[in-house]
Write a protein that holds these residues in place. Sequence first.
Motif, PDB file in Angstrom:
ATOM      1  N   THR A   6       0.857  -1.180   0.000  1.00 41.52           N
ATOM      2  CA  THR A   6       0.000   0.000   0.000  1.00 41.52           C
ATOM      3  C   THR A   6       0.894   1.230   0.000  1.00 41.52           C
ATOM      4  O   THR A   6       1.943   1.248   0.640  1.00 41.52           O
ATOM      5  CB  THR A   6      -0.938   0.038   1.215  1.00 41.52           C
ATOM      6  OG1 THR A   6      -0.193   0.353   2.402  1.00 41.52           O
ATOM      7  CG2 THR A   6      -1.680  -1.287   1.407  1.00 41.52           C
ATOM      8  N   GLY A   7       0.482   2.254  -0.745  1.00 38.59           N
ATOM      9  CA  GLY A   7       1.365   3.402  -0.904  1.00 38.59           C
ATOM     10  C   GLY A   7       2.583   3.069  -1.744  1.00 38.59           C
ATOM     11  O   GLY A   7       3.636   3.702  -1.618  1.00 38.59           O
ATOM     12  N   GLY A  10       4.656   5.730  -3.668  1.00 41.71           N
ATOM     13  CA  GLY A  10       5.338   6.771  -2.911  1.00 41.71           C
ATOM     14  C   GLY A  10       6.842   6.576  -2.924  1.00 41.71           C
ATOM     15  O   GLY A  10       7.375   5.649  -3.546  1.00 41.71           O
ATOM     16  N   ASP A  33      -2.594   2.343  -4.402  1.00 40.26           N
ATOM     17  CA  ASP A  33      -2.235   3.757  -4.244  1.00 40.26           C
ATOM     18  C   ASP A  33      -3.297   4.617  -4.906  1.00 40.26           C
ATOM     19  O   ASP A  33      -3.782   4.291  -5.992  1.00 40.26           O
ATOM     20  CB  ASP A  33      -0.864   4.033  -4.878  1.00 40.26           C
ATOM     21  CG  ASP A  33      -0.155   5.215  -4.238  1.00 40.26           C
ATOM     22  OD1 ASP A  33      -0.736   6.315  -4.242  1.00 40.26           O
ATOM     23  OD2 ASP A  33       0.961   5.026  -3.730  1.00 40.26           O
ATOM     24  N   GLY A  38       1.812   9.775  -3.844  1.00 38.63           N
ATOM     25  CA  GLY A  38       2.699   9.009  -4.709  1.00 38.63           C
ATOM     26  C   GLY A  38       2.520   9.411  -6.163  1.00 38.63           C
ATOM     27  O   GLY A  38       1.605  10.167  -6.513  1.00 38.63           O
ATOM     28  N   GLU A  52      -5.582   1.101  -8.354  1.00 44.36           N
ATOM     29  CA  GLU A  52      -5.690   2.524  -8.052  1.00 44.36           C
ATOM     30  C   GLU A  52      -6.903   2.805  -7.186  1.00 44.36           C
ATOM     31  O   GLU A  52      -8.034   2.464  -7.543  1.00 44.36           O
ATOM     32  CB  GLU A  52      -5.770   3.349  -9.329  1.00 44.36           C
ATOM     33  CG  GLU A  52      -5.784   4.852  -9.084  1.00 44.36           C
ATOM     34  CD  GLU A  52      -5.660   5.670 -10.348  1.00 44.36           C
ATOM     35  OE1 GLU A  52      -5.784   6.908 -10.255  1.00 44.36           O
ATOM     36  OE2 GLU A  52      -5.431   5.070 -11.418  1.00 44.36           O
ATOM     37  N   ALA A  75       1.008   3.177   2.951  1.00 48.16           N
ATOM     38  CA  ALA A  75       0.131   4.277   2.563  1.00 48.16           C
ATOM     39  C   ALA A  75      -0.031   5.240   3.730  1.00 48.16           C
ATOM     40  O   ALA A  75      -0.357   4.840   4.843  1.00 48.16           O
ATOM     41  CB  ALA A  75      -1.230   3.745   2.125  1.00 48.16           C
TER      42      ALA A  75
END
Length: 313
Positions: A6-7, A10, A33, A38, A52, A75
């Motif tokens: 997750t994330g 980034g 994400d 990110g 997404e 995230a």
Amino acid sequence: MRVVVTGGAGFIGANLVAALLDRLEITEVRVVDDFSSGHKANLAGLAATVHEGSILEPELLDAAFAGADAVVHLAALPSVPRSVADPTASHRVNATGTPPVLEAARRAGGLHVVAASSSAVCGAGPELPKRESMRPEPLSPYAVDKLAAEGYLRAYHHCYGLGVLPLRFFNVFGPLQPADHAYAAVVPAFLTAALAGRPVTVHGDGGQTRDFVYVGTVAQVLCTAVLRRVVDPEPVNVALGTGATLLELIAELGEVLGRPLDVAHTEPRAGDVRDSVADSTRLRELFPDLAPVPLREGLAGTARWLRTQQPQP
């Protein structure tokens, strides 16, 4: 092994995705994400499956987690100053966003969850280095949110038997770290200013200490945690116990760039912790083979990447 990040678009997430894809044991990497902080460009050329959307969307998480073996939960809405400016937004992602990830991991069959916390939870107590057993003293909304996330991981481990590992990141830096916004971290902010021929701005006297950790070292820890299924409900510092003041950091950057940097001092920022240096004992116990990237080597690599991102004066 199939891993969800997750994330993953980034700064830390994209570096981790690249590191995971280099491991033969990893057969698939999935990224969740919403691209609020990110960037899709961070994943360019990486063979990751992108889902997404927000971690607050249960259906999206279920689709991303189905058939996976582990989740690295990165995230977040980062930055202490950003959380001071908008505490509600920070809480929504950093605290409220944690239970949906843990619930989705449960629904998917009890996935191993490695999650990012922050050194900010330690606060401004005078005792150094910061040990995980010290009483947290969060001074910012961001720090409170991350402490809540740690609590949720601990609770899910004890109540539901979920395998978890909360990792307290200290001052992570390296390629892909954004420098083009008001909440930029010090290393990209300093390097960007220096490469553009501007003075670096220091909030306060520059005597603040930080435990700077290269993102490659962090990615190494995260990969190992996933592959070895390292489980511990108590937080683990991800730092090296080698603190440097901001003025010492500036001197190191001067050595990397081959010239001294001009410095402009301004007022200290609300919520900032004066000293943040980690005790790395538990990290070394759990990851005895860790080979951290030295500070100057990491700064040099970051400078090389930043030079490719901006025109020179």
